[in-house]
Design a protein around this motif. Structure first.
Motif, mmCIF file in Angstrom:
data_model
loop_
_atom_site.group_PDB
_atom_site.id
_atom_site.type_symbol
_atom_site.label_atom_id
_atom_site.label_comp_id
_atom_site.label_asym_id
_atom_site.label_seq_id
_atom_site.Cartn_x
_atom_site.Cartn_y
_atom_site.Cartn_z
ATOM 1 N N TRP A 117 -2.625 -7.680 -9.555
ATOM 2 C CA TRP A 117 -2.638 -6.235 -9.375
ATOM 3 C C TRP A 117 -2.844 -5.538 -10.708
ATOM 4 C CZ3 TRP A 117 -0.121 -1.912 -11.103
ATOM 5 C CH2 TRP A 117 -0.332 -0.743 -10.370
ATOM 6 N N PRO A 171 -5.887 1.248 -10.636
ATOM 7 C CA PRO A 171 -7.233 1.512 -10.133
ATOM 8 C C PRO A 171 -8.203 1.810 -11.260
ATOM 9 C CG PRO A 171 -5.595 2.742 -8.877
ATOM 10 C CD PRO A 171 -4.889 2.123 -10.039
ATOM 11 N N CYS A 219 -15.123 8.149 -2.421
ATOM 12 C CA CYS A 219 -14.244 7.062 -2.890
ATOM 13 C C CYS A 219 -14.580 6.756 -4.336
ATOM 14 C CB CYS A 219 -14.417 5.810 -2.018
ATOM 15 S SG CYS A 219 -16.117 5.170 -1.970
ATOM 16 N N ASP A 269 -10.417 0.198 -2.797
ATOM 17 C CA ASP A 269 -9.215 0.548 -2.056
ATOM 18 C C ASP A 269 -9.169 2.028 -1.689
ATOM 19 O OD1 ASP A 269 -8.827 1.486 -4.592
ATOM 20 O OD2 ASP A 269 -6.784 0.733 -4.809
ATOM 21 N N PRO A 318 -10.297 -0.939 5.060
ATOM 22 C CA PRO A 318 -10.623 -2.327 4.690
ATOM 23 C C PRO A 318 -11.967 -2.823 5.221
ATOM 24 C CG PRO A 318 -8.342 -2.172 5.385
ATOM 25 C CD PRO A 318 -8.963 -0.844 5.678
ATOM 26 N N HIS A 326 -11.961 -6.595 -2.499
ATOM 27 C CA HIS A 326 -10.654 -6.350 -1.887
ATOM 28 C C HIS A 326 -10.274 -7.413 -0.856
ATOM 29 C CE1 HIS A 326 -13.520 -4.667 0.943
ATOM 30 N NE2 HIS A 326 -12.573 -4.530 1.855
ATOM 31 N N CYS A 343 -7.966 -7.816 5.836
ATOM 32 C CA CYS A 343 -6.800 -7.377 5.083
ATOM 33 C C CYS A 343 -6.340 -6.030 5.616
ATOM 34 C CB CYS A 343 -7.090 -7.301 3.582
ATOM 35 S SG CYS A 343 -8.269 -6.021 3.107
ATOM 36 N N VAL A 382 -4.348 -2.131 4.785
ATOM 37 C CA VAL A 382 -4.037 -1.160 3.741
ATOM 38 C C VAL A 382 -2.562 -1.261 3.381
ATOM 39 C CG1 VAL A 382 -5.837 0.432 4.456
ATOM 40 C CG2 VAL A 382 -3.572 0.636 5.452
ATOM 41 N N ARG A 383 -2.232 -0.841 2.182
ATOM 42 C CA ARG A 383 -0.849 -0.863 1.733
ATOM 43 C C ARG A 383 -0.020 0.063 2.621
ATOM 44 N NH1 ARG A 383 1.015 -2.834 -2.898
ATOM 45 N NH2 ARG A 383 -1.134 -3.084 -3.626
ATOM 46 N N ASN A 395 -3.033 5.842 5.114
ATOM 47 C CA ASN A 395 -3.997 6.764 4.509
ATOM 48 C C ASN A 395 -3.589 8.226 4.641
ATOM 49 O OD1 ASN A 395 -5.521 4.609 3.783
ATOM 50 N ND2 ASN A 395 -7.101 4.877 5.326
ATOM 51 N N CYS A 405 -4.640 -5.603 1.214
ATOM 52 C CA CYS A 405 -5.908 -5.740 0.497
ATOM 53 C C CYS A 405 -5.676 -5.836 -1.010
ATOM 54 C CB CYS A 405 -6.826 -4.536 0.782
ATOM 55 S SG CYS A 405 -7.290 -4.362 2.508
ATOM 56 N N SER A 448 -6.045 -5.159 -4.903
ATOM 57 C CA SER A 448 -6.359 -3.990 -5.715
ATOM 58 C C SER A 448 -7.579 -4.281 -6.571
ATOM 59 C CB SER A 448 -5.167 -3.631 -6.603
ATOM 60 O OG SER A 448 -4.047 -3.294 -5.813
#
Length: 648
Positions: A16, A19, A412, A416, A420, A453, A464, A466-467, A498, A527, A529
């Motif tokens: 990790w 970003p 974007c 991330d 995904p 990712h 995967c 999303v967090r 999201n 996913c 980073s």
């Protein structure tokens, strides 16, 4: 299954990193800016006019576009051809002085000396003296010398002979402290494309303004004014060769109206249109002394099937996309009346919340960066330029929206930043093409890697998740009746992934095991980073990469300053690392549709068709003549002017 997911997630902790910045983020030290169209500002009472200007100053508006044209209550200053009403010019002059004084010299105007809609009484603009003489044959205005000379007289009176009473008797053509630029006309040839007659009018009038009237000596820009009306995504209505090759035109004014779609925000078309280094932006930058500035001179909210509740979202998305691409813009337009279901925005009525969204992106535009240097026409802002490394998220998305960010069409700045199953490409979340390597389900090994990712497991790129967001223990509710307790917490009222207002769980062990014990771990591993520095997405060709990358041994690699990538001069495709040399001798993004217009390359071959001319009428006795014609066109309305796509 849950323990396996925890273990797989823990494996990602070591990799990790924070970003990374967006690949296409503008780093140049030139400033962009935002502004508004306000066609009849000069006709307000002094108090209302000044209150409006003060509100615009608070919103960091840098430019106001003003029109000299008639409306239902006010005549045109040229009530008869060659005859001018000085009192109306005085009123306009007072407005210039108020803007200059109240903004302390930080705000300028673009002057529109005439509106093509007045030639036929369309788009709520009354028929003027030219219109009455033309009697419906409005294209005669551009093709006949009589009208051309009459219009040059109008321009000369406005900018050379009228003595400004507010600026010591100087002509408007010398007032660079308040006038940024002058349009040739508002939307010349509006609704007509390709232009059938009189196209030489554009450069002739531009030269007259620049050299005969003297705007060149005063550093006042000559602006094209939105040729042929609203721009479509795959067209060149606002930037034909005639305008791009005319040295007297300093700024290409682009008009466009786009709405929110299921697979795109209202700002997605603008983000696609102005990819740095593509045909339009690279050609505009051109060679030294041959460059143009790009300006989105008109854009607005367009009503869609999503409903008027999405007006604020659409306003922010469009302004945000243009700020991110570094293209100055003017909203069209403000009003002093009720907004209703229209695109207009009232800046003095706090009960209308759409001004808050527009004001937000105007203030962000104040410190936005641009690849184009506007300092000749507009001084740099008093505050510094933004150093943002991430795209601002839209805070005006309604609660009932299916997604707040990361969906198809959203801006974007890294993998991330999208859902995904989507790919962050050219700063836009988009579906993977069938040929895009490394997507979910593709085979992978040490040579064929997955997208950044995704994990490669058992020879396949795995799905995967999303967090996950942190869920509140209790969501407070407002009491409806004072004597009653608020309704109990509803377990189904969960924060979705999201959500712009949510906080995400970290990679710490306590956080992950808390999720495990609550049995709220996502079905698939979280996913990965983005790596820093970025590894690069897998590719089989440059078309799979961002616009400023090329495919190098199966991975997208950022172009260095010495590489022949977007915008570099070229003579053949094999000279460009992007693999595509366009018709204007610039390396371009691969896979774009070639748009050929005018005589150019196509006109050199007798076997090729001529754009806009029916087959068999290109030459000989049946050749289409460059003559005046009578055309009746329905009134223009604000509507979408194209689907999302990449403009060449």
């Amino acid at each position: 299954m849950l323990f396996t997911t925890v273990f797989a997630t823990l494996l990602s902790i070591a990799s990790w990193t924070p970003p990374v910045a967006a690949n296409l983020r503008i780093k140049a030290d030139h400033h962009s800016w935002g502004g508004v169209n306000y066609p009849m500002l000069q006709f307000f009472t002094p108090q209302h006019r000044d209150d409006t200007i003060r509100e615009l100053v608070k919103a960091n508006v840098r430019v106001i576009r003003l029109f000299i044209r008639p409306d239902e209550q006010h005549p045109d200053p040229e009530s008869e051809l060659g005859g001018f009403d000085k009192s109306l010019l005085d009123q306009f002059d007072d407005c210039l002085a108020a803007i200059h004084h109240l903004s302390k010299g930080q705000m300028k105007v673009i002057v529109v000396p005439h509106d093509a809609h007045a030639l036929r009484g369309s788009n709520d603009v009354p028929c003027d003296a030219y219109c009455k003489k033309l009697d419906g044959a409005f294209l005669d205005f551009y093709s006949q010398d009589e009208y051309r000379e009459l219009y040059k007289t109008r321009l000369e009176v406005f900018f050379k002979h009228y003595p400004s009473k507010a600026f010591d008797g100087r002509p408007w053509g010398e007032l660079s402290e308040i006038i940024l630029g002058v349009d040739l006309q508002n939307e010349p040839f509006s609704g007509i494309w390709p232009i059938p007659a009189g196209e030489s009018w554009l450069c002739d009038i531009a030269n007259y303004l620049k050299f005969n009237v003297g705007l060149d000596k005063s550093n006042i820009a000559v602006i094209s004014g939105g040729i042929s009306g609203p721009q479509s995504i795959d067209g060149i209505q606002n930037f034909p060769d005639t305008a791009m090759e005319c040295a007297a035109i300093d700024v290409i004014g682009i008009h466009g109206y786009f709405k929110k779609e299921n697979d795109a925000t209202a700002g997605t078309p603008w983000a696609n249109m102005f990819i740095p280094g593509n045909t339009l932006t690279a050609r505009a930058q051109g060679k030294k002394g041959d460059s143009k500035l790009l300006l989105v001179e008109e854009w607005s909210y367009v009503h869609s099937n999503f409903g008027h509740f999405y007006k604020k979202e659409a306003l922010f998305d469009q302004g945000n996309a243009l700020n991110y691409r570094g293209i100055p813009w003017l909203y069209s337009h403000l009003t002093t009346l009720d907004e209703g279901l229209t695109a207009k925005v009232n800046p003095l009525r706090p009960s209308y919340v759409s001004w808050n969204a527009l004001k937000d992106v105007l203030q962000r535009a104040y410190s936005s960066r641009s690849n184009f240097d506007w300092s000749k026409y507009l001084p740099a802002p008093e505050t510094g330029l933004s150093n943002l490394t991430a795209i601002p998220l839209n805070p005006y998305i309604p609660e009932q929206s299916d997604c707040t960010f990361g969906c198809e069409g959203h801006l974007c700045d890294a993998a991330d930043g999208c859902a995904p199953d989507l790919l962050c490409k050219n700063s836009i979340c988009q579906q993977n093409s069938e040929s895009q390597p490394g997507k979910t389900g593709d085979r992978c090994d040490s040579k064929k890697v997955c997208q950044e990712h995704l994990r490669c497991s058992n020879g396949e790129c795995q799905k995967c998740s999303v967090r996950p967001p942190i869920q509140p223990e209790r969501r407070p509710r407002k009491r409806t009746i004072p004597s009653q307790e608020p309704p109990p917490y509803d377990p189904s009222a969960r924060i979705i992934a999201n959500d712009i207002t949510a906080s995400c769980h970290s990679d710490s062990l306590p956080s992950l095991f808390t999720l495990y014990h609550k049995k709220t771990l996502p079905e698939h591993p979280i996913c990965l980073s983005p790596p820093n520095p970025p590894r690069g997405q897998p590719c089989a060709s440059t078309a799979h990469c961002n616009a400023n990358e090329y495919c190098n041994w199966g991975l997208c690699t950022s172009c260095a300053s010495s590489d022949a990538c977007l915008g570099a001069r070229c003579r053949s495709n094999n000279k460009c690392k992007t693999g595509f040399c366009n018709n204007f001798g610039k390396c371009d993004y691969p896979g774009q549709k070639k748009i050929i217009s005018g005589p150019g390359a196509r006109g050199k071959s007798r076997n090729n068709r001529v754009p806009g001319v029916p087959k068999g009428h290109e030459r000989g006795p049946a050749k289409v003549r460059d003559e005046a014609m009578r055309v009746n066109i329905p009134g223009e309305k604000a509507q979408e002017t194209g689907r999302a796509g990449v403009t060449a």
